[in-house]
Design an enzyme around this catalytic site. Structure first.
Site, mmCIF file in Angstrom:
data_model
loop_
_atom_site.group_PDB
_atom_site.id
_atom_site.type_symbol
_atom_site.label_atom_id
_atom_site.label_comp_id
_atom_site.label_asym_id
_atom_site.label_seq_id
_atom_site.Cartn_x
_atom_site.Cartn_y
_atom_site.Cartn_z
ATOM 1 C CB CYS A 113 62.519 27.652 58.834
ATOM 2 S SG CYS A 113 63.699 26.316 58.524
ATOM 3 C CG HIS A 261 58.973 25.618 60.051
ATOM 4 N ND1 HIS A 261 59.028 25.396 58.701
ATOM 5 C CD2 HIS A 261 60.172 25.238 60.558
ATOM 6 C CE1 HIS A 261 60.225 24.916 58.403
ATOM 7 N NE2 HIS A 261 60.935 24.816 59.509
ATOM 8 C CG ASN A 291 62.646 21.762 58.167
ATOM 9 O OD1 ASN A 291 62.097 22.574 57.430
ATOM 10 N ND2 ASN A 291 63.358 22.126 59.221
HETATM 11 O O1 UT7 Z 1 63.925 24.243 60.706
HETATM 12 C C1 UT7 Z 1 64.802 24.837 61.588
HETATM 13 C C2 UT7 Z 1 64.444 24.550 62.969
HETATM 14 N N1 UT7 Z 1 64.968 23.267 63.373
HETATM 15 C C3 UT7 Z 1 64.464 22.686 64.444
HETATM 16 O O2 UT7 Z 1 63.544 23.203 64.997
HETATM 17 C C4 UT7 Z 1 65.102 21.408 64.968
HETATM 18 C C5 UT7 Z 1 65.085 21.420 66.458
HETATM 19 N N2 UT7 Z 1 65.739 20.288 67.090
HETATM 20 C C6 UT7 Z 1 65.237 19.023 67.045
HETATM 21 O O3 UT7 Z 1 64.211 18.808 66.416
HETATM 22 C C7 UT7 Z 1 65.927 17.930 67.818
HETATM 23 O O4 UT7 Z 1 66.926 18.491 68.635
HETATM 24 C C8 UT7 Z 1 66.537 16.839 66.911
HETATM 25 C C9 UT7 Z 1 65.414 15.984 66.310
HETATM 26 C C10 UT7 Z 1 67.359 17.469 65.827
HETATM 27 C C11 UT7 Z 1 67.444 15.903 67.718
HETATM 28 O O5 UT7 Z 1 66.769 15.348 68.809
HETATM 29 P P1 UT7 Z 1 67.479 15.292 70.249
HETATM 30 O O6 UT7 Z 1 66.579 14.576 71.150
HETATM 31 O O7 UT7 Z 1 67.840 16.702 70.616
HETATM 32 O O8 UT7 Z 1 68.752 14.382 69.959
HETATM 33 P P2 UT7 Z 1 70.275 14.705 70.214
HETATM 34 O O9 UT7 Z 1 70.764 15.651 69.185
HETATM 35 O O10 UT7 Z 1 70.488 15.075 71.641
HETATM 36 O O11 UT7 Z 1 70.931 13.307 69.982
HETATM 37 C C12 UT7 Z 1 70.623 12.186 70.826
HETATM 38 C C13 UT7 Z 1 71.478 11.020 70.395
HETATM 39 C C14 UT7 Z 1 72.963 11.365 70.307
HETATM 40 O O12 UT7 Z 1 73.696 10.235 70.729
HETATM 41 P P3 UT7 Z 1 74.273 10.137 72.230
HETATM 42 O O13 UT7 Z 1 75.192 11.325 72.370
HETATM 43 O O14 UT7 Z 1 73.099 10.218 73.129
HETATM 44 O O15 UT7 Z 1 74.970 8.831 72.224
HETATM 45 C C15 UT7 Z 1 73.205 11.569 68.837
HETATM 46 O O16 UT7 Z 1 74.511 11.301 68.449
HETATM 47 O O17 UT7 Z 1 71.112 10.573 69.082
HETATM 48 C C16 UT7 Z 1 72.264 10.571 68.228
HETATM 49 N N3 UT7 Z 1 71.836 10.929 66.877
HETATM 50 C C17 UT7 Z 1 71.326 10.038 66.022
HETATM 51 N N4 UT7 Z 1 71.116 8.724 66.098
HETATM 52 C C18 UT7 Z 1 70.583 8.098 65.048
HETATM 53 C C19 UT7 Z 1 71.816 12.161 66.298
HETATM 54 N N5 UT7 Z 1 71.307 12.081 65.064
HETATM 55 C C20 UT7 Z 1 70.995 10.777 64.858
HETATM 56 C C21 UT7 Z 1 70.434 10.061 63.780
HETATM 57 N N6 UT7 Z 1 70.242 8.744 63.923
HETATM 58 N N7 UT7 Z 1 70.058 10.681 62.642
#
Ligand code: UT7
Length: 334
Positions: A113, A261, A291
């Site tokens: 990125c 970004h 992204n």
């Molecule tokens: O370009 C490279 C740089 N990338 C980034 O900067 C990305 C950085 N990270 C993020 O933007 C965030 O961490 C995300 C948007 C990817 C995820 O957000 P989060 O608040 O960290 O969510 P999480 O991964 O902790 O997941 C929360 C819940 C989980 O369920 P449980 O364990 O709480 O039951 C996941 O399984 O959401 C679930 N989950 C989803 N649910 C519906 C994960 N992906 C999805 C989805 N739809 N697509």
């Protein structure tokens, strides 16, 4: 010291719009989850007959036209991508072919990125050193072919989209033209390489670089420790932005437009809020494109220029963070 400038920009995104609702038909996710966590509403996916070089070509042609240049006036092509056309040679060679370029050098740059800013820094140094007079810099991704469009891959799959952005960078020998790439700062932290990566195929893997098991286990798809990446992004982007401004003897208030970004709208809102940057000084398009990794910043820059948000003489700060980890900032007077 020889000065350099961004003489033209262009971008291209495929016509096919894929909404959050479309993704919800392929995996267990929802429009609400995606919007709340990332700000993304829709993204573009390449059509079945579009290659990465096709996207790069469209962006490159537009950047050349914007700069009023022909491919014959370019001395080198640099292309940043993490979703290459083939394992080798680099996508830049297929772009070279499509542009019908003369026998000028081209190369791919792999800094995910932050790739466009790494490539911009390389072009800038080439030009300042006198090796080249004009360089075409491209960021291009076809993520739709690399993500797992199923519930197993949903945490990553909903975030990414396809697109390409390009810039023509050249020497600025006109003393009356203030345009200049003032400063670019690059960083990396390889110990976090596995926090956001695609493991296979890989030449470190035994006994084969790719096996049926690796495919079945999903090791060919990107894996991310989202919270870990988030925390680093919101720390490193302000850090490198301030470092770059300080190196250029500029203050936050001097900057007319901040281009961050486009990984997550929440990251950008958090960073801007922490730094006291007014929302109207930031431009985001992640809600429309998701992204697009190496393409995100050049697409944003091209849109900003086309919309009159970054006119001649304005000071633009471009800041990125991504897999590697990599992070970078470029400060340019347009
Ligand atoms: O370009 C490279 C740089 N990338 C980034 O900067 C990305 C950085 N990270 C993020 O933007 C965030 O961490 C995300 C948007 C990817 C995820 O957000 P989060 O608040 O960290 O969510 P999480 O991964 O902790 O997941 C929360 C819940 C989980 O369920 P449980 O364990 O709480 O039951 C996941 O399984 O959401 C679930 N989950 C989803 N649910 C519906 C994960 N992906 C999805 C989805 N739809 N697509």
């Amino acid at each position: 010291m020889r000065r350099t400038k961004i003489a033209g920009t262009g971008f291209y995104v495929p016509e096919r719009v894929v909404t959050n609702h479309d993704l919800a038909k392929l995996m267990d996710t929802s429009d609400e989850w995606i919007r709340q966590r990332s700000g993304i509403v829709e993204r573009r996916f390449a059509s079945e007959d579009q290659t990465p070089a096709d996207l790069a070509y469209e962006a490159a042609v537009r950047a050349l036209a914007d700069a009023g240049r022909e491919i014959g006036e370019i001395d080198c092509i640099l292309l940043a991508t993490l979703s290459p056309q083939h394992e080798f040679p680099g996508t830049s060679f297929f772009l070279h072919e499509k542009l019908d370029a003369p026998e000028i050098p081209c190369m791919d740059l792999r800094a995910q990125c932050s790739g466009f800013l790494y490539a911009l820094a390389t072009a800038n140094s080439f030009i300042r050193a006198g090796q080249f007079g004009r360089v075409l810099v491209v960021g291009c991704e076809v993520h739709s072919m690399g993500i797992e469009l199923a519930t197993r891959g949903r945490d990553v799959a909903v975030l990414f989209g396809d697109g390409a952005g390009a810039a023509v960078v050249e020497a600025n020998d006109d003393a009356n033209d203030p345009a200049d790439i003032l400063e670019i700062r690059l960083h990396a932290e390889g110990r976090h390489a596995r926090k956001l990566w695609i493991e296979a195929p890989g030449c470190s893997l035994r006994p084969y670089r790719i096996t049926h098991e690796m495919i079945d286990d999903g090791r060919i798809y990107p894996k991310m420790d989202g919270k870990f990446v988030f925390k680093h992004a919101v720390t490193r982007m302000p850090e490198v932005l301030l470092e770059t401004l300080s190196a250029a003897s500029k203050k936050l208030e001097d900057v007319d437009l901040f281009l961050f970004h486009q990984a997550n709208l929440r990251i950008n809102e958090y960073v801007a809020g922490q730094m006291g940057i007014a929302p109207e000084k930031c431009l985001n398009n992640i809600e429309r494109y998701g992204n697009t990794s190496a393409a995100a910043i050049p697409i944003l820059l091209a849109e900003a220029r086309a919309a009159g948000r970054a006119g001649p003489g304005s000071l633009v700060a471009m800041t990125a963070f991504g897999s590697g980890f990599t992070w970078a900032c470029a400060l340019a007077r347009l």
